[in-house]
Write a protein that holds these residues in place. Structure first.
Motif: not given
Length: 219
Positions: A163, A217-219
């Motif tokens: 991200t 990706p989870d930010h």
């Protein structure tokens, strides 16, 4: 004698137009590399380079207009040699942590090598009076590396693996993180020898922790 001159008797494939013999060009660049790396830009003379390359001054000027052009060509040739295969790391389909780990280690080793550090010092020494040379050096090295990395980040963002709102900025950040405590001490002489593999791997591992916390990706 069969009546043929040496030129007439030379196989066509072995003859080259002036300035087009690749072996001669490589010899000049090799000689230039030895002299520039030993003496720096200002102290290196065309005569020194000719002696190192085993060519006459008139031959050198057939291939290169002046010392500046020769220096740029030498830097470009050495850069291509050192960075060969670096961009190829970025085409792997392995997870980003693995790819960036391998890329960061290879990049740090190159940037901290004796050859690259010497070239960077030479450029810094002449950049104030020859800013266009410094600009081209930066564009051909740092900017090209960051552009390759930015394109990799764009692909990973599109695939949902990272991200990153600004891939070019993230590329510059990753290079700085991966070489933290390694490159600048080398450049300014604080570290007289290149870092060990262990030191490089440790620096890149720390860089990855920070980078993926910000851009995972989870930010």
């Amino acid at each position: 004698m069969d009546g043929k001159t040496r030129e007439e008797g030379t196989p066509r494939a072995a003859r080259h137009a002036a300035g087009q013999d690749p072996a001669k060009r490589r010899a000049i660049l090799a000689g230039a590399n030895c002299v520039f790396m030993e003496k720096g830009f200002d102290a290196a003379s065309v005569n020194d380079i000719c002696r190192a390359a085993g060519v006459s001054k008139s031959t050198l000027y057939v291939y290169f207009a002046n010392k500046e052009e020769l220096f740029e060509a030498m830097v470009e040739a050495e850069r291509n040699r050192l960075f060969e295969g670096l961009t190829g790391i970025l085409v792997s389909d392995r997870p980003p942590a693995d790819v960036l780990g391998a890329y960061g280690c290879r990049l740090a080793a190159i940037l901290c090598s004796d050859q690259v550090v010497r070239a960077q010092r030479i450029i810094i020494g002449i950049a104030e009076r020859m800013p266009e040379l410094g600009t081209r050096f930066f564009a051909g090295g740092a900017m090209r590396t960051q552009a390759d990395l930015a394109r990799y980040f764009e692909r990973q963002v599109a695939a949902g693996h990272l991200t990153i709102p600004d891939p070019p900025l993230a590329a510059a950040q990753f290079v700085e993180l991966a070489t933290a405590r390694l490159w600048k001490p080398r450049l300014f002489g604080k570290a007289p020898a290149p870092p060990t593999d262990y030191e490089i791997e440790a620096s890149v591992a720390e860089a990855l922790v920070l980078f993926l916390k910000a851009y995972g990706p989870d930010h």
